[in-house]
Design a protein around this motif. Structure first.
Motif, PDB file in Angstrom:
ATOM      1  N   PRO A   1      30.736  39.347 121.766  1.00 57.27           N
ATOM      2  CA  PRO A   1      31.850  40.277 121.732  1.00 57.27           C
ATOM      3  C   PRO A   1      33.166  39.550 121.979  1.00 57.27           C
ATOM      4  N   VAL A   2      34.218  40.045 121.394  1.00 54.16           N
ATOM      5  CA  VAL A   2      35.525  39.431 121.577  1.00 54.16           C
ATOM      6  C   VAL A   2      35.928  39.572 123.046  1.00 54.16           C
ATOM      7  N   SER A   3      36.409  38.496 123.610  1.00 57.81           N
ATOM      8  CA  SER A   3      36.775  38.544 125.018  1.00 57.81           C
ATOM      9  C   SER A   3      38.220  38.102 125.195  1.00 57.81           C
ATOM     10  N   GLN A   4      38.796  38.550 126.252  1.00 61.94           N
ATOM     11  CA  GLN A   4      40.180  38.176 126.540  1.00 61.94           C
ATOM     12  C   GLN A   4      40.242  36.919 127.400  1.00 61.94           C
ATOM     13  N   SER A   5      39.069  36.407 127.746  1.00 66.37           N
ATOM     14  CA  SER A   5      39.062  35.356 128.742  1.00 66.37           C
ATOM     15  C   SER A   5      39.575  34.037 128.161  1.00 66.37           C
ATOM     16  N   ALA A   6      40.849  33.778 128.376  1.00 68.23           N
ATOM     17  CA  ALA A   6      41.461  32.584 127.815  1.00 68.23           C
ATOM     18  C   ALA A   6      42.332  31.902 128.865  1.00 68.23           C
ATOM     19  N   ILE A   7      42.400  30.585 128.756  1.00 65.23           N
ATOM     20  CA  ILE A   7      43.312  29.824 129.601  1.00 65.23           C
ATOM     21  C   ILE A   7      44.545  29.556 128.738  1.00 65.23           C
ATOM     22  N   VAL A   8      45.685  30.027 129.191  1.00 64.48           N
ATOM     23  CA  VAL A   8      46.889  29.847 128.400  1.00 64.48           C
ATOM     24  C   VAL A   8      47.835  28.912 129.144  1.00 64.48           C
ATOM     25  N   SER A   9      48.361  27.928 128.424  1.00 63.72           N
ATOM     26  CA  SER A   9      49.326  27.019 129.014  1.00 63.72           C
ATOM     27  C   SER A   9      50.316  26.611 127.926  1.00 63.72           C
ATOM     28  N   GLY A  10      51.566  26.932 128.117  1.00 65.62           N
ATOM     29  CA  GLY A  10      52.572  26.624 127.110  1.00 65.62           C
ATOM     30  C   GLY A  10      52.183  27.236 125.775  1.00 65.62           C
ATOM     31  N   ASP A  11      52.159  26.413 124.711  1.00 68.66           N
ATOM     32  CA  ASP A  11      51.817  26.934 123.387  1.00 68.66           C
ATOM     33  C   ASP A  11      50.319  26.839 123.103  1.00 68.66           C
ATOM     34  N   LEU A  12      49.551  26.468 124.136  1.00 63.93           N
ATOM     35  CA  LEU A  12      48.117  26.244 123.970  1.00 63.93           C
ATOM     36  C   LEU A  12      47.324  27.396 124.585  1.00 63.93           C
ATOM     37  N   SER A  13      46.293  27.847 123.857  1.00 66.83           N
ATOM     38  CA  SER A  13      45.428  28.884 124.394  1.00 66.83           C
ATOM     39  C   SER A  13      43.980  28.466 124.183  1.00 66.83           C
ATOM     40  N   ILE A  14      43.211  28.466 125.275  1.00 69.15           N
ATOM     41  CA  ILE A  14      41.819  28.023 125.216  1.00 69.15           C
ATOM     42  C   ILE A  14      40.940  29.239 125.488  1.00 69.15           C
ATOM     43  N   ASN A  15      40.282  29.722 124.454  1.00 73.10           N
ATOM     44  CA  ASN A  15      39.404  30.876 124.639  1.00 73.10           C
ATOM     45  C   ASN A  15      38.015  30.370 124.994  1.00 73.10           C
ATOM     46  N   VAL A  16      37.647  30.543 126.277  1.00 70.53           N
ATOM     47  CA  VAL A  16      36.425  29.896 126.770  1.00 70.53           C
ATOM     48  C   VAL A  16      35.159  30.596 126.282  1.00 70.53           C
ATOM     49  N   GLU A  17      35.259  31.817 125.839  1.00 75.82           N
ATOM     50  CA  GLU A  17      34.045  32.480 125.377  1.00 75.82           C
ATOM     51  C   GLU A  17      33.854  32.330 123.875  1.00 75.82           C
ATOM     52  N   ARG A  18      34.942  32.201 123.157  1.00 78.72           N
ATOM     53  CA  ARG A  18      34.817  32.042 121.700  1.00 78.72           C
ATOM     54  C   ARG A  18      34.848  30.573 121.276  1.00 78.72           C
ATOM     55  N   TYR A  19      34.970  29.674 122.265  1.00 80.32           N
ATOM     56  CA  TYR A  19      35.035  28.232 121.976  1.00 80.32           C
ATOM     57  C   TYR A  19      36.122  27.941 120.949  1.00 80.32           C
ATOM     58  N   GLU A  20      37.286  28.477 121.223  1.00 78.67           N
ATOM     59  CA  GLU A  20      38.368  28.385 120.252  1.00 78.67           C
ATOM     60  C   GLU A  20      39.642  27.932 120.957  1.00 78.67           C
ATOM     61  N   VAL A  21      40.366  27.035 120.325  1.00 79.62           N
ATOM     62  CA  VAL A  21      41.651  26.608 120.870  1.00 79.62           C
ATOM     63  C   VAL A  21      42.727  26.910 119.837  1.00 79.62           C
ATOM     64  N   THR A  22      43.796  27.546 120.278  1.00 80.20           N
ATOM     65  CA  THR A  22      44.899  27.763 119.359  1.00 80.20           C
ATOM     66  C   THR A  22      46.168  27.138 119.925  1.00 80.20           C
ATOM     67  N   LYS A  23      47.006  26.660 119.014  1.00 77.22           N
ATOM     68  CA  LYS A  23      48.303  26.107 119.389  1.00 77.22           C
ATOM     69  C   LYS A  23      49.338  26.842 118.546  1.00 77.22           C
ATOM     70  N   ASN A  24      50.281  27.457 119.200  1.00 84.22           N
ATOM     71  CA  ASN A  24      51.247  28.315 118.506  1.00 84.22           C
ATOM     72  C   ASN A  24      50.552  29.345 117.617  1.00 84.22           C
ATOM     73  N   GLY A  25      49.409  29.839 118.086  1.00 90.06           N
ATOM     74  CA  GLY A  25      48.693  30.871 117.334  1.00 90.06           C
ATOM     75  C   GLY A  25      47.791  30.345 116.229  1.00 90.06           C
ATOM     76  N   GLU A  26      47.858  29.040 115.954  1.00 92.67           N
ATOM     77  CA  GLU A  26      47.037  28.454 114.890  1.00 92.67           C
ATOM     78  C   GLU A  26      45.761  27.864 115.495  1.00 92.67           C
ATOM     79  N   ILE A  27      44.621  28.179 114.876  1.00 93.49           N
ATOM     80  CA  ILE A  27      43.357  27.643 115.382  1.00 93.49           C
ATOM     81  C   ILE A  27      43.279  26.142 115.100  1.00 93.49           C
ATOM     82  N   ILE A  28      42.888  25.391 116.142  1.00 89.03           N
ATOM     83  CA  ILE A  28      42.763  23.947 116.009  1.00 89.03           C
ATOM     84  C   ILE A  28      41.316  23.591 115.714  1.00 89.03           C
TER      85      ILE A  28
END
Ligand code: CA
Length: 233
Positions: A131-158
């Motif tokens: 399920p989609v989760s809100q659990s993310a570590i956000v720092s500056g323009d970086l967002s680390i979604n720990v449940e979806r194993y996804e990292v975005t920078k300025n909203g773009e998936i890396i």
């Protein structure tokens, strides 16, 4: 469940020692003595892990590794004999998960095999729909979604590998805490004794190229000279 290990090694006696020893560890083993046959078995036999020699007749280990990666995420441990081969495993994006240097002890090899299979099992579990989760570590323009194993920078998936992700998550979970390379190897790679700390440096370098505006002047993953690395929140 019994796990299958494919051994691709052209020296028959080494191949036999490997399959015999891994058999004693409780694995089912299959083997190939050249690169082409090895590639064919990798793609048709669905092994849980591949031990892959670098110098092979026909297709060499680098080619086999690249071709297997076009179809499969099976863990691959390269069997390397020389320093320049190690540099190649570390330096290129061939898709090998690990390497082990000849001569190695069977105990060391068995530990590496176990660690890589365990990691791969965790990865498969992660790939189950969640399920989609809100659990993310956000720092500056970086967002680390720990449940979806996804990292975005300025909203773009890396585009990030599992190990790069785990290193980033590990550091970011405890910002400003400095970890030695040995500690990172132990916690992120799961090696207690056998790892090579250069693996950590190479992964940090790749990660910086992906997440930092200027990898030579990192904002997120900072080197504490002589000590290790930390995440700067
Ligand atoms: Ca060989």
């Amino acid at each position: 469940m019994e796990q299958t290990i494919l051994v691709i090694e052209d020296e028959q006696n080494i191949n036999e020692i490997l399959t015999f020893s891994l058999g004693k560890e409780g694995y089912r083993t299959i083997s190939a003595l050249d690169g082409l046959k090895g590639l064919e078995m990798a793609l048709t036999e669905n092994p849980d892990l591949i031990l892959l020699d670098v110098m092979l007749p026909g297709l060499d280990g680098w080619e086999v590794c690249k071709k297997v990666r076009e179809h499969s995420q099976v863990p691959i441990i390269m069997l390397t004999a020389r320093e320049d081969e190690i540099d190649k495993v570390l330096g290129l994006e061939l898709g090998a998960d690990d390497y082990i240097t000849k001569p190695y002890s069977m105990r060391e090899l068995a530990a590496r095999v176990k660690a890589n299979i365990r990691r791969s099992t965790v990865q498969q579990a992660v790939q189950e729909p969640e399920p989609v989760s809100q659990s993310a570590i956000v720092s500056g323009d970086l967002s680390i979604n720990v449940e979806r194993y996804e990292v975005t920078k300025n909203g773009e998936i890396i585009d990030i590998t599992l190990r790069e992700f785990e290193l980033l998550r590990f550091l970011a979970t405890q910002p400003d805490k400095i970890y030695s390379r040995e500690k990172l190897l132990e916690n992120v790679w799961g090696y207690e004794y056998y790892g090579d700390v250069r693996t950590v440096d190479v992964t940090v370098r790749r990660l910086r190229e992906k997440i930092e505006d200027d990898p030579s002047m990192p904002k997120y993953i900072i080197t504490k000279r002589g000590v290790g690395y930390y995440f700067n929140k």
